[in-house]
Design a protein around this motif. Structure first.
Motif, PDB file in Angstrom:
ATOM      1  N   GLY A  35       0.829  -1.188   0.000  1.00  0.00           N
ATOM      2  CA  GLY A  35       0.000   0.000   0.000  1.00  0.00           C
ATOM      3  C   GLY A  35       0.865   1.239   0.000  1.00  0.00           C
ATOM      4  N   THR A  36       0.201   2.402   0.087  1.00  0.00           N
ATOM      5  CA  THR A  36       0.913   3.679   0.062  1.00  0.00           C
ATOM      6  C   THR A  36       0.405   4.552   1.208  1.00  0.00           C
ATOM      7  N   PRO A  37       0.845   4.290   2.429  1.00  0.00           N
ATOM      8  CA  PRO A  37       0.400   5.124   3.553  1.00  0.00           C
ATOM      9  C   PRO A  37       0.840   6.574   3.387  1.00  0.00           C
ATOM     10  N   ALA A  38       0.078   7.467   3.979  1.00  0.00           N
ATOM     11  CA  ALA A  38       0.483   8.870   4.024  1.00  0.00           C
ATOM     12  C   ALA A  38       1.801   8.987   4.785  1.00  0.00           C
ATOM     13  N   VAL A  39       2.607   9.970   4.406  1.00  0.00           N
ATOM     14  CA  VAL A  39       3.905  10.157   5.049  1.00  0.00           C
ATOM     15  C   VAL A  39       3.762  10.271   6.570  1.00  0.00           C
ATOM     16  N   ALA A  40       2.723  10.973   7.017  1.00  0.00           N
ATOM     17  CA  ALA A  40       2.528  11.150   8.462  1.00  0.00           C
ATOM     18  C   ALA A  40       2.262   9.840   9.176  1.00  0.00           C
ATOM     19  N   LEU A  82       3.603   6.834   8.245  1.00  0.00           N
ATOM     20  CA  LEU A  82       4.678   5.864   8.055  1.00  0.00           C
ATOM     21  C   LEU A  82       5.331   5.399   9.355  1.00  0.00           C
ATOM     22  N   PRO A  83       5.548   6.278  10.354  1.00  0.00           N
ATOM     23  CA  PRO A  83       6.181   5.794  11.587  1.00  0.00           C
ATOM     24  C   PRO A  83       5.406   4.668  12.270  1.00  0.00           C
ATOM     25  N   ARG A  84       4.087   4.664  12.161  1.00  0.00           N
ATOM     26  CA  ARG A  84       3.294   3.577  12.773  1.00  0.00           C
ATOM     27  C   ARG A  84       3.590   2.255  12.088  1.00  0.00           C
ATOM     28  N   TYR A  85       3.755   2.276  10.767  1.00  0.00           N
ATOM     29  CA  TYR A  85       4.062   1.046  10.038  1.00  0.00           C
ATOM     30  C   TYR A  85       5.465   0.556  10.355  1.00  0.00           C
ATOM     31  N   ALA A  86       6.367   1.479  10.592  1.00  0.00           N
ATOM     32  CA  ALA A  86       7.752   1.108  10.896  1.00  0.00           C
ATOM     33  C   ALA A  86       7.870   0.300  12.176  1.00  0.00           C
ATOM     34  N   GLU A  87       6.850   0.324  12.993  1.00  0.00           N
ATOM     35  CA  GLU A  87       6.886  -0.433  14.240  1.00  0.00           C
ATOM     36  C   GLU A  87       6.780  -1.942  14.011  1.00  0.00           C
ATOM     37  N   ALA A 102      11.733   8.795  -0.422  1.00  0.00           N
ATOM     38  CA  ALA A 102      12.732   9.323   0.514  1.00  0.00           C
ATOM     39  C   ALA A 102      12.199   9.339   1.940  1.00  0.00           C
ATOM     40  N   ALA A 103      10.904   9.606   2.103  1.00  0.00           N
ATOM     41  CA  ALA A 103      10.304   9.601   3.441  1.00  0.00           C
ATOM     42  C   ALA A 103      10.341   8.205   4.050  1.00  0.00           C
ATOM     43  N   VAL A 104      10.067   7.187   3.241  1.00  0.00           N
ATOM     44  CA  VAL A 104      10.171   5.804   3.729  1.00  0.00           C
ATOM     45  C   VAL A 104      11.613   5.504   4.111  1.00  0.00           C
ATOM     46  N   HIS A 105      12.548   5.877   3.246  1.00  0.00           N
ATOM     47  CA  HIS A 105      13.966   5.622   3.525  1.00  0.00           C
ATOM     48  C   HIS A 105      14.467   6.376   4.748  1.00  0.00           C
TER      49      HIS A 105
END
Length: 305
Positions: free
Chosen positions: A222-227, A229-234, A252-255
């Protein structure tokens, strides 16, 4: 996720790659017989990982053993598949939650509309032809069980991007999939560290996999909103978006985040089947490209395969 494209030349020498196509391959395309030269702007550079989507599915019926065998002959180690569950609890490799598009279920079982995978036993599905829809030369191909599929991937020395498909239809499929992966030897340190990624469109499903096996590499489709992304990184290591939904800034935001294993998060985009789009997403900085025509993408951008 990158290696030098000298590997392409080596594969060409071995006769394992196909001619570069001039765009998206048609469903019944016949695989070319000769290797492409690397694109001028990719020669000697690094390229993203190329994943053979449902196997080399531009040239062979998707998610069949024939499709992953062809990916191997083309020189691709990473293949992608879809996992669902039968009425009697067997895990099978098929994309749609119905059997109609890619098998002859309508002819074999005319009174079983809408032919949902979960309404058929494994033995019934084993009777179906999963190849003729693609072309006569594939007549008799079957829907593989996940166990059969894993044995073939292992025999081919390939790596697997495994998608848990529509987990809301199959309660407990995450635990069952992991159990089968363990039984087939795919949860040892070598496989987990180098040869296996588990993904899903369901964030809840990815969370379950991460909770059960925190050592596994996971990906959210999927393509979560940049804001967000930190929740998915968990709980995940990669975000795998449709290529039309992303930009260089989003990549770049994901990276810019570290994922569940403390490493830089990665982006593997799908489904890219033509050279211009492959070059476009490479310039965005993606780590991997998921494609039905892996030879086309490799020829366009170079790759680790």
């Amino acid at each position: 996720m990158y290696v030098r494209t000298a590997a392409v030349a080596a594969a060409a020498f071995l006769g394992l790659t196909f001619t570069l196509l001039g765009g998206s391959a048609s469903p019944a395309a016949t695989a070319p017989a000769t290797a492409p030269a690397p694109a001028p702007d990719s020669a000697g550079l690094l390229g993203p990982t190329v994943y053979a989507h449902r196997g080399a599915s531009a040239y062979a019926p998707e998610n069949t053993l024939a499709s992953i065998d062809l990916a191997m002959r083309l020189g691709f180690t990473w293949v992608e598949n879809d996992v669902q569950r039968t009425k009697d609890g067997e895990l099978v490799v098929i994309h749609d939650d119905t059997l109609a598009r890619t098998t002859d279920a309508e002819q074999v079982f005319p009174d079983r509309k809408p032919w949902r995978v979960k309404d058929f036993t494994a033995a019934e599905i084993a009777r179906l032809d999963a190849g003729s829809w693609f072309g006569p030369r594939f007549a008799g191909a079957r829907v593989p069980t996940l166990r059969e599929y894993m044995e073939r991937v292992e025999g081919n020395r390939q790596r697997l991007l495994l998608e848990i498909k529509k987990p809301e239809l199959y309660p407990g499929i995450e635990e069952q999939t992991l159990r089968l992966l363990g039984e087939t030897g795919w949860l040892d340190a070598q496989h987990v560290s180098r040869r296996l990624v588990v993904q899903s469109f369901s964030a809840d499903s990815v969370r379950v996999v991460h909770r059960l096996r925190p050592d596994l590499v996971t990906a959210f489709l999927g393509t979560p909103a940049v804001a967000d992304l930190p929740r998915y990184a968990e709980f995940t290591d990669r975000i795998n978006p449709w290529h039309t939904t992303i930009s260089a800034d989003w990549v770049a935001a994901v990276h810019g985040l570290r994922g569940a294993h403390g490493k830089t998060m990665e982006v593997d985009t799908w489904i890219v089947d033509d050279a211009p789009t492959a070059r476009k997403v490479r310039e965005m900085g993606v780590d991997g490209i998921i494609t039905n025509a892996p030879d086309v993408v490799r020829g366009a951008v170079g790759s680790y395969f």
